[in-house]
Design a protein around this motif. Structure first.
Motif, PDB file in Angstrom:
ATOM      1  N   ARG A 213    -103.039 -53.931 -31.733  1.00 16.81           N
ATOM      2  CA  ARG A 213    -102.806 -54.940 -30.701  1.00 16.81           C
ATOM      3  C   ARG A 213    -103.701 -54.737 -29.483  1.00 16.81           C
ATOM      4  O   ARG A 213    -104.240 -55.699 -28.922  1.00 16.81           O
ATOM      5  CB  ARG A 213    -101.333 -54.905 -30.285  1.00 16.81           C
ATOM      6  N   GLN A 214    -103.858 -53.479 -29.042  1.00 17.22           N
ATOM      7  CA  GLN A 214    -104.658 -53.233 -27.847  1.00 17.22           C
ATOM      8  C   GLN A 214    -106.111 -53.643 -28.044  1.00 17.22           C
ATOM      9  O   GLN A 214    -106.765 -54.121 -27.112  1.00 17.22           O
ATOM     10  CB  GLN A 214    -104.567 -51.754 -27.455  1.00 17.22           C
ATOM     11  N   VAL A 215    -106.633 -53.455 -29.258  1.00 20.41           N
ATOM     12  CA  VAL A 215    -108.010 -53.864 -29.544  1.00 20.41           C
ATOM     13  C   VAL A 215    -108.139 -55.383 -29.441  1.00 20.41           C
ATOM     14  O   VAL A 215    -109.074 -55.913 -28.825  1.00 20.41           O
ATOM     15  CB  VAL A 215    -108.433 -53.375 -30.936  1.00 20.41           C
ATOM     16  N   LEU A 216    -107.179 -56.092 -30.036  1.00 18.81           N
ATOM     17  CA  LEU A 216    -107.212 -57.556 -29.976  1.00 18.81           C
ATOM     18  C   LEU A 216    -107.008 -58.056 -28.549  1.00 18.81           C
ATOM     19  O   LEU A 216    -107.607 -59.057 -28.140  1.00 18.81           O
ATOM     20  CB  LEU A 216    -106.142 -58.134 -30.900  1.00 18.81           C
ATOM     21  N   LEU A 217    -106.171 -57.360 -27.793  1.00 19.28           N
ATOM     22  CA  LEU A 217    -105.962 -57.748 -26.393  1.00 19.28           C
ATOM     23  C   LEU A 217    -107.248 -57.627 -25.596  1.00 19.28           C
ATOM     24  O   LEU A 217    -107.548 -58.477 -24.747  1.00 19.28           O
ATOM     25  CB  LEU A 217    -104.866 -56.889 -25.759  1.00 19.28           C
ATOM     26  N   ARG A 218    -108.007 -56.565 -25.841  1.00 24.59           N
ATOM     27  CA  ARG A 218    -109.278 -56.407 -25.137  1.00 24.59           C
ATOM     28  C   ARG A 218    -110.237 -57.542 -25.489  1.00 24.59           C
ATOM     29  O   ARG A 218    -110.936 -58.079 -24.616  1.00 24.59           O
ATOM     30  CB  ARG A 218    -109.905 -55.051 -25.470  1.00 24.59           C
ATOM     31  N   GLU A 219    -110.257 -57.913 -26.776  1.00 24.58           N
ATOM     32  CA  GLU A 219    -111.116 -59.028 -27.184  1.00 24.58           C
ATOM     33  C   GLU A 219    -110.681 -60.327 -26.511  1.00 24.58           C
ATOM     34  O   GLU A 219    -111.515 -61.119 -26.058  1.00 24.58           O
ATOM     35  CB  GLU A 219    -111.083 -59.181 -28.706  1.00 24.58           C
ATOM     36  N   TRP A 220    -109.360 -60.537 -26.457  1.00 23.29           N
ATOM     37  CA  TRP A 220    -108.852 -61.765 -25.835  1.00 23.29           C
ATOM     38  C   TRP A 220    -109.191 -61.806 -24.346  1.00 23.29           C
ATOM     39  O   TRP A 220    -109.632 -62.837 -23.826  1.00 23.29           O
ATOM     40  CB  TRP A 220    -107.343 -61.849 -26.050  1.00 23.29           C
ATOM     41  N   ARG A 221    -109.027 -60.667 -23.659  1.00 24.76           N
ATOM     42  CA  ARG A 221    -109.371 -60.621 -22.228  1.00 24.76           C
ATOM     43  C   ARG A 221    -110.850 -60.925 -22.024  1.00 24.76           C
ATOM     44  O   ARG A 221    -111.224 -61.635 -21.080  1.00 24.76           O
ATOM     45  CB  ARG A 221    -109.024 -59.261 -21.641  1.00 24.76           C
ATOM     46  N   ALA A 222    -111.689 -60.370 -22.895  1.00 25.84           N
ATOM     47  CA  ALA A 222    -113.122 -60.629 -22.774  1.00 25.84           C
ATOM     48  C   ALA A 222    -113.426 -62.108 -22.967  1.00 25.84           C
ATOM     49  O   ALA A 222    -114.237 -62.689 -22.230  1.00 25.84           O
ATOM     50  CB  ALA A 222    -113.899 -59.789 -23.787  1.00 25.84           C
ATOM     51  N   GLN A 223    -112.767 -62.740 -23.935  1.00 23.79           N
ATOM     52  CA  GLN A 223    -112.975 -64.170 -24.168  1.00 23.79           C
ATOM     53  C   GLN A 223    -112.541 -65.012 -22.977  1.00 23.79           C
ATOM     54  O   GLN A 223    -113.155 -66.030 -22.664  1.00 23.79           O
ATOM     55  CB  GLN A 223    -112.207 -64.612 -25.412  1.00 23.79           C
ATOM     56  N   GLN A 224    -111.466 -64.567 -22.323  1.00 25.94           N
ATOM     57  CA  GLN A 224    -110.937 -65.324 -21.186  1.00 25.94           C
ATOM     58  C   GLN A 224    -111.615 -64.960 -19.872  1.00 25.94           C
ATOM     59  O   GLN A 224    -111.302 -65.538 -18.833  1.00 25.94           O
ATOM     60  CB  GLN A 224    -109.420 -65.067 -21.052  1.00 25.94           C
ATOM     61  N   GLY A 225    -112.509 -63.968 -19.911  1.00 27.28           N
ATOM     62  CA  GLY A 225    -113.165 -63.536 -18.672  1.00 27.28           C
ATOM     63  C   GLY A 225    -112.239 -62.756 -17.757  1.00 27.28           C
ATOM     64  O   GLY A 225    -112.434 -62.748 -16.531  1.00 27.28           O
ATOM     65  N   LEU A 226    -111.246 -62.096 -18.323  1.00 21.92           N
ATOM     66  CA  LEU A 226    -110.283 -61.332 -17.537  1.00 21.92           C
ATOM     67  C   LEU A 226    -110.675 -59.871 -17.512  1.00 21.92           C
ATOM     68  O   LEU A 226    -111.172 -59.325 -18.481  1.00 21.92           O
ATOM     69  CB  LEU A 226    -108.876 -61.476 -18.133  1.00 21.92           C
ATOM     70  N   PRO A 227    -110.466 -59.188 -16.362  1.00 23.24           N
ATOM     71  CA  PRO A 227    -110.809 -57.765 -16.285  1.00 23.24           C
ATOM     72  C   PRO A 227    -109.819 -56.915 -17.040  1.00 23.24           C
ATOM     73  O   PRO A 227    -108.673 -57.312 -17.268  1.00 23.24           O
ATOM     74  CB  PRO A 227    -110.737 -57.477 -14.776  1.00 23.24           C
ATOM     75  N   GLU A 228    -110.264 -55.749 -17.462  1.00 27.51           N
ATOM     76  CA  GLU A 228    -109.367 -54.786 -18.096  1.00 27.51           C
ATOM     77  C   GLU A 228    -108.397 -54.250 -17.059  1.00 27.51           C
ATOM     78  O   GLU A 228    -108.780 -54.024 -15.908  1.00 27.51           O
ATOM     79  CB  GLU A 228    -110.168 -53.630 -18.692  1.00 27.51           C
ATOM     80  N   PRO A 229    -107.134 -54.056 -17.434  1.00 27.14           N
ATOM     81  CA  PRO A 229    -106.177 -53.471 -16.477  1.00 27.14           C
ATOM     82  C   PRO A 229    -106.596 -52.060 -16.127  1.00 27.14           C
ATOM     83  O   PRO A 229    -107.110 -51.317 -16.979  1.00 27.14           O
ATOM     84  CB  PRO A 229    -104.843 -53.517 -17.231  1.00 27.14           C
ATOM     85  N   ASP A 230    -106.367 -51.672 -14.846  1.00 22.89           N
ATOM     86  CA  ASP A 230    -106.755 -50.322 -14.424  1.00 22.89           C
ATOM     87  C   ASP A 230    -105.612 -49.354 -14.449  1.00 22.89           C
ATOM     88  O   ASP A 230    -105.716 -48.224 -13.959  1.00 22.89           O
ATOM     89  CB  ASP A 230    -107.366 -50.353 -13.018  1.00 22.89           C
ATOM     90  N   GLY A 231    -104.452 -49.802 -15.007  1.00 22.56           N
ATOM     91  CA  GLY A 231    -103.296 -48.908 -15.074  1.00 22.56           C
ATOM     92  C   GLY A 231    -102.378 -49.006 -13.886  1.00 22.56           C
ATOM     93  O   GLY A 231    -101.322 -48.370 -13.843  1.00 22.56           O
ATOM     94  N   ARG A 232    -102.729 -49.822 -12.884  1.00 22.01           N
ATOM     95  CA  ARG A 232    -101.880 -49.937 -11.698  1.00 22.01           C
ATOM     96  C   ARG A 232    -100.661 -50.798 -11.964  1.00 22.01           C
ATOM     97  O   ARG A 232     -99.648 -50.645 -11.316  1.00 22.01           O
ATOM     98  CB  ARG A 232    -102.671 -50.516 -10.531  1.00 22.01           C
ATOM     99  N   CYS A 233    -100.771 -51.736 -12.881  1.00 22.90           N
ATOM    100  CA  CYS A 233     -99.631 -52.618 -13.125  1.00 22.90           C
ATOM    101  C   CYS A 233     -99.810 -53.329 -14.454  1.00 22.90           C
ATOM    102  O   CYS A 233    -100.931 -53.606 -14.833  1.00 22.90           O
ATOM    103  CB  CYS A 233     -99.524 -53.645 -11.999  1.00 22.90           C
TER     104      CYS A 233
END
Length: 233
Positions: A213-233
């Motif tokens: 799931r985390q791999v697919l989430l990273r791909e989805w964020r990249a497609q949407q132009g969203l930054p990777e979470p930094d662990g703050r929230c």
């Protein structure tokens, strides 16, 4: 700020970072000197906190350390109340009940003054448009996401046509008027968005999703132009 409050803030800062964070960064966020920070870290380590690192290398807090008193600031209490009230009003039945139960558990262990602030919070969730049906599907989707399971759905498009698909749910978005599942669709061979009120039928399967799931989430964020979470929230 008292030393006890500063130690609590330091623990929270360390928890928000999933990677080693430098002493300079921690000291700047706390508004203290590096010397004070090093003393505070040594104090927490002496109390049982598993903090790895050293000056110049950065620090990382391992899971499992809990300070005995449960303490929140007034702003944190209001954030908890507002968030819980939104989920209780806009989440599916099980999630709404969980939000109310969680808030009750927090209230039970808060010191008296903070519990009074929680009870008297004036932050309210405004009325929204009714969310379309799909309550049971939302709960099942959340379970599939947690277990990284695949699901078979019958999805109805905007023109009323039904298609049967096998999907790998990876996220669920809650909006004022709709809930949207993000999933890999085997039929399309790509990540797609599905409104839960258009899912005519859903069955969570025993098969695990072929990709994490985390791999697919990273791909989805990249497609949407969203930054990777930094662990703050």
């Amino acid at each position: 700020m008292s030393r006890a409050e500063r130690l609590l803030d330091l623990i929270q800062l360390l928890r928000r970072h999933r990677r080693p964070v430098t002493g300079e960064t921690l000291a700047a966020e706390l508004g203290v000197s590096l010397r004070t920070l090093y003393r505070d870290i040594a104090t927490l380590q002496a109390q049982g906190a598993r903090i790895d690192g050293a000056p110049g290398l950065g620090y990382l807090l391992h899971e499992g350390f809990v300070l005995p008193p449960l303490m929140f600031s007034s702003d944190e209490v209001e954030a908890l109340v507002l968030g819980s009230r939104w989920v209780a009003d806009r989440g599916d039945t099980r999630l709404a009940a969980a939000a109310r139960d969680a808030l009750a558990k927090i209230a039970a262990v808060l010191p008296g003054p903070l519990r009074a602030e929680l009870d008297a919070s004036a932050l309210l969730v405004g009325p929204g448009a009714p969310i379309a049906a799909g309550d049971a599907e939302v709960a099942a989707i959340r379970g599939a996401i947690r277990g990284e399971r695949t699901a078979r759905i019958v999805y109805r498009d905007g023109d009323g046509r039904d298609t049967e698909r096998v999907v790998w749910p990876i996220a669920l978005g809650f909006f004022d008027r709709a809930r949207v599942m993000v999933a890999w669709c085997e039929l399309r061979g790509a990540l797609r968005h599905f409104r839960t009120d258009r899912i005519a039928a859903l069955e969570v399967l025993d098969a695990r999703a072929p990709r994490r799931r985390q791999v697919l989430l990273r791909e989805w964020r990249a497609q949407q132009g969203l930054p990777e979470p930094d662990g703050r929230c």
